[in-house]
Design a protein around this motif. Structure first.
Motif, short mmCIF file in Angstrom:
data_model
loop_
_atom_site.label_atom_id
_atom_site.label_comp_id
_atom_site.label_asym_id
_atom_site.label_seq_id
_atom_site.Cartn_x
_atom_site.Cartn_y
_atom_site.Cartn_z
N TRP A 219 0.59 -1.29 -0.02
CA TRP A 219 0.01 -0.04 0.07
C TRP A 219 0.88 1.43 0.16
CZ3 TRP A 219 -5.39 -0.16 -0.10
CH2 TRP A 219 -6.04 -1.27 -0.01
N THR A 220 0.62 2.08 -0.84
CA THR A 220 1.66 3.12 -1.26
C THR A 220 0.87 4.53 -1.59
OG1 THR A 220 3.71 3.97 -2.20
CG2 THR A 220 2.21 2.42 -3.65
N ASP A 221 1.59 5.54 -1.98
CA ASP A 221 0.95 6.72 -2.33
C ASP A 221 0.36 6.82 -3.96
OD1 ASP A 221 3.39 7.08 -3.30
OD2 ASP A 221 3.63 8.95 -1.80
N VAL A 222 0.76 5.91 -4.73
CA VAL A 222 0.03 5.84 -6.11
C VAL A 222 -0.97 4.78 -6.29
CG1 VAL A 222 1.84 7.46 -7.31
CG2 VAL A 222 2.44 5.13 -6.65
N SER A 223 -1.24 4.91 -7.40
CA SER A 223 -2.45 3.51 -7.85
C SER A 223 -1.81 2.45 -8.49
CB SER A 223 -3.44 4.14 -8.23
OG SER A 223 -4.31 5.03 -7.68
N PHE A 253 15.56 -1.25 -12.17
CA PHE A 253 16.26 -0.30 -12.92
C PHE A 253 15.38 1.23 -12.54
CE2 PHE A 253 17.96 -3.43 -15.41
CZ PHE A 253 19.28 -3.00 -15.45
N GLY A 254 14.99 1.16 -11.10
CA GLY A 254 14.63 2.50 -10.64
C GLY A 254 13.19 2.91 -10.45
N ALA A 255 12.25 2.01 -10.78
CA ALA A 255 11.01 2.22 -10.55
C ALA A 255 10.64 2.10 -8.72
CB ALA A 255 10.01 1.37 -11.03
N LYS A 256 10.97 3.26 -8.03
CA LYS A 256 10.91 3.31 -6.60
C LYS A 256 9.96 2.63 -6.08
CE LYS A 256 11.44 6.43 -2.99
NZ LYS A 256 10.69 7.69 -2.53
N VAL A 257 8.64 2.49 -6.48
CA VAL A 257 7.76 2.06 -6.20
C VAL A 257 7.44 0.68 -5.50
CG1 VAL A 257 6.54 1.06 -8.20
CG2 VAL A 257 5.05 1.79 -6.42
N LEU A 258 8.51 -0.10 -5.86
CA LEU A 258 8.63 -1.43 -5.33
C LEU A 258 10.09 -1.57 -5.18
CD1 LEU A 258 6.79 -3.67 -4.85
CD2 LEU A 258 7.40 -4.58 -7.04
N HIS A 259 10.70 -2.29 -3.99
CA HIS A 259 11.96 -2.61 -3.75
C HIS A 259 12.37 -3.68 -4.48
CE1 HIS A 259 15.56 -4.00 -1.85
NE2 HIS A 259 15.82 -2.82 -1.29
N PRO A 260 13.60 -3.67 -5.25
CA PRO A 260 14.01 -4.49 -6.28
C PRO A 260 13.72 -5.92 -5.69
CG PRO A 260 15.70 -3.00 -6.06
CD PRO A 260 14.65 -2.73 -5.27
N LYS A 261 14.30 -6.34 -4.30
CA LYS A 261 14.30 -7.87 -3.79
C LYS A 261 12.80 -8.22 -3.54
CE LYS A 261 18.78 -7.47 -1.81
NZ LYS A 261 19.34 -7.15 -0.65
N ASN A 277 -3.33 1.74 -3.60
CA ASN A 277 -3.09 3.22 -3.14
C ASN A 277 -3.75 3.68 -1.83
OD1 ASN A 277 -3.14 5.94 -2.89
ND2 ASN A 277 -3.55 6.64 -5.04
N SER A 278 -3.05 3.56 -0.75
CA SER A 278 -3.88 3.67 0.48
C SER A 278 -4.74 5.12 0.71
CB SER A 278 -2.86 3.90 1.76
OG SER A 278 -2.14 4.98 1.59
N PHE A 279 -4.46 5.94 -0.63
CA PHE A 279 -5.20 7.32 -0.43
C PHE A 279 -6.20 7.01 -1.24
CE2 PHE A 279 -0.98 8.43 0.91
CZ PHE A 279 -0.98 9.52 1.45
N LYS A 280 -6.38 6.02 -2.08
CA LYS A 280 -7.52 5.58 -3.00
C LYS A 280 -7.76 4.27 -2.87
CE LYS A 280 -6.93 9.48 -6.28
NZ LYS A 280 -6.62 9.67 -7.54
N PRO A 281 -8.09 3.72 -1.82
CA PRO A 281 -8.20 2.22 -1.70
C PRO A 281 -9.14 1.58 -2.46
CG PRO A 281 -8.96 3.38 0.40
CD PRO A 281 -8.68 4.39 -0.60
N ASP A 282 -10.09 2.00 -3.45
CA ASP A 282 -10.76 1.27 -4.20
C ASP A 282 -10.16 1.36 -5.86
OD1 ASP A 282 -12.78 1.02 -2.31
OD2 ASP A 282 -13.81 2.93 -2.76
#
Ligand code: ADP
Ligand code: ASP
Ligand code: MG
Length: 453
Positions: A219-223, A253-261, A277-282
């Protein structure tokens, strides 16, 4: 059972924590285990506090006061007592004083300092869940059984982690909503370690595999995972389905949304990873699985960029004659613990990219490298990565990529294609990176959002 990981902004305020509780409450039937990051900005502040203490900048008390304030504002709004974070803050103050007086900051003490961020956030979240009449308890990474090697700052877990999670932690997690610190763990000697920046995602996946979860939710800040970093490409859109391989390439290669491991334990136990997205859970977000079912017709699925690398070029005529040149060269990198991301070779030259975090070690290795070959280092280079399983079947994609760069007058310094043919990777200057991403997105992705199967 599901594992739900909430990142820094998703625990970053009283409002965010209230939303977290609502999200968890709606999923109680799936037996959630919660993993949390530190409150957003706190890990950076802890690192800065440790560095300031070492340099005898300001007195450590100031940093501790500021961190106390950040957490107390949240506690006040949630009507929870300040005592919840008192003990970690006192310990932190003591450790910072030690660093201040000794003027010594080792990777080990830095991990110790940084560990307090997740310890505080997990206590706050568990206390708020309890206040909301749910049965919850805070755990550290070591409470649940995560054991790592001694590589402070970038530790790797040891295999005994999984049976320990299953034996010790699983029975407890069946009884209560466990709120586990992401990112932090301990080595065999009992010293605190961390799993690398952004490592809470990895903790979630480790626990997911350990408990045999049906799903790992980030759960993060983008959908979800977007076709590119939305901060760079405003038209980026959510990718609804990705394979483990595609998501790994983008994350690496840099998509920070997910840690590579993160993908590793999920692949090993074949557990879907869902990014929400925790700001838009639906919002549906992205689901990452072994094979994505209904594929889009897009050839390219996503773009990622990793900045701040050094491009290291070796030129030597010895390469032509002597066998074993490569082995010797890479042995120097191995001995100095320098990791290489992209490699390209010709008969008389080898080029590699080295991550910005390895620059110090690269400098140490220079005398040895120079003895061996002519070396040139170009700093501030970006690795651009174009990912998509569709590229395996459709010819001519690389040509289109490079024409797009040519039309945008962006100079390509090095090219590499992964063995899986899942990606095309190339190097440009950091300065050109954003323009490269925007031009590639316009060429391959913009308007393709609904390219349904
Ligand atoms: P968290 O604190 O929840 O772990 P992060 O800041 O680590 O969140 O990761 C989320 C951020 O990653 C987003 O806000 C976005 O700016 C960035 N990002 C980079 N590339 C992508 C991508 N391809 N898709 C989605 N987000 C991306
Ligand atoms: N708090 C840690 C960091 O900022 C870990 C994480 O957020 O995943 O790197
Ligand atoms: Mg993150």
């Amino acid at each position: 059972m599901i594992v739900m990981k909430f990142g820094g902004t998703s625990v970053g305020s009283a409002e965010a924590i209230r939303r977290l509780v609502d999200i968890v409450r709606g999923r109680l039937d799936r037996k959630p285990v919660i993993v949390v990051s530190a409150v957003s900005g706190v890990t950076n502040r802890l690192i800065a506090a440790a560095q300031t203490a070492q340099k005898r900048g300001t007195e450590p008390e100031r940093a501790v006061k500021e961190l106390a304030r950040i957490h107390q504002v949240i506690l006040d709004e949630l009507r929870l007592p300040h005592t919840l974070v008192q003990e970690p803050l006192t310990r932190l103050g003591e450790v910072l004083k030690g660093i201040y007086y000794l003027r010594e900051l080792t990777p080990r003490s830095l991990d110790y300092v940084v560990s307090f961020g997740e310890i505080m956030s997990s206590r706050i979240v568990a206390a708020h869940l309890t206040a909301e009449h749910l049965t919850a308890k805070a755990y550290t990474g070591w409470d649940v059984g995560i054991v790592t090697d001694d590589r402070y700052g970038e530790a790797e877990i040891l295999p005994e982690t999984y049976p320990r999670i299953r034996k010790r932690f699983l029975p407890e997690a069946e009884q209560t909503i466990a709120v586990v610190t992401g990112f932090i763990a301990r080595n065999k000697a009992g010293e605190r370690t961390t799993l690398g920046r952004g490592g809470s995602d990895y903790t979630a996946a480790i626990i997911g595999r350990g408990v045999g979860a049906e799903e790992i939710q980030i759960w993060t800040d983008v959908s979800g995972i977007l076709s590119a970093d939305p901060r760079v490409v405003s038209e980026a859109f959510t990718l609804r389905e990705l394979t483990f391989d595609e998501a790994s390439e983008l994350a690496y290669f840099g998509a920070k949304v997910l840690h590579p491991k993160t993908i590793e334990p999920a692949v090993q136990a074949d557990i879907p990873v869902r990014i929400l997205n925790s700001f838009k859970p639906d919002d549906p977000g992205t689901v990452v699985t072994r094979e994505s079912g209904a594929r889009s017709e897009r050839v390219v699925e996503g773009l990622a960029v990793k900045r701040g690398n050094s491009l290291v070029n070796f030129t030597s005529t010895r390469m032509l004659e002597a066998g074993g040149y490569m082995a010797q060269l890479f042995d120097i990198f191995r001995r100095h613990n320098i990791s290489i991301d992209v490699i390209a070779t010709s008969e008389v030259s080898v080029s590699v990219t080295v991550d910005g975090s390895c620059v110090g070690r690269l400098e140490q290795a220079m005398p040895e490298l120079r003895k061996f070959s002519r070396v040139r280092i170009d700093p501030n280079r970006a690795i651009v990565c174009v990912v998509g399983e569709g590229m395996q079947v459709q010819p001519g994609i690389a040509g289109r990529i490079f024409k797009t760069m040519g039309d945008a007058a962006i100079n390509i310094e090095m090219i590499s294609q992964g063995s899986s043919e899942l990606n095309v990777t190339f190097v440009v200057t950091d300065e050109d990176a954003n323009r490269a991403m925007q031009a590639l997105h316009a060429e391959f992705l913009t308007g393709q959002e609904r390219a349904a199967p």
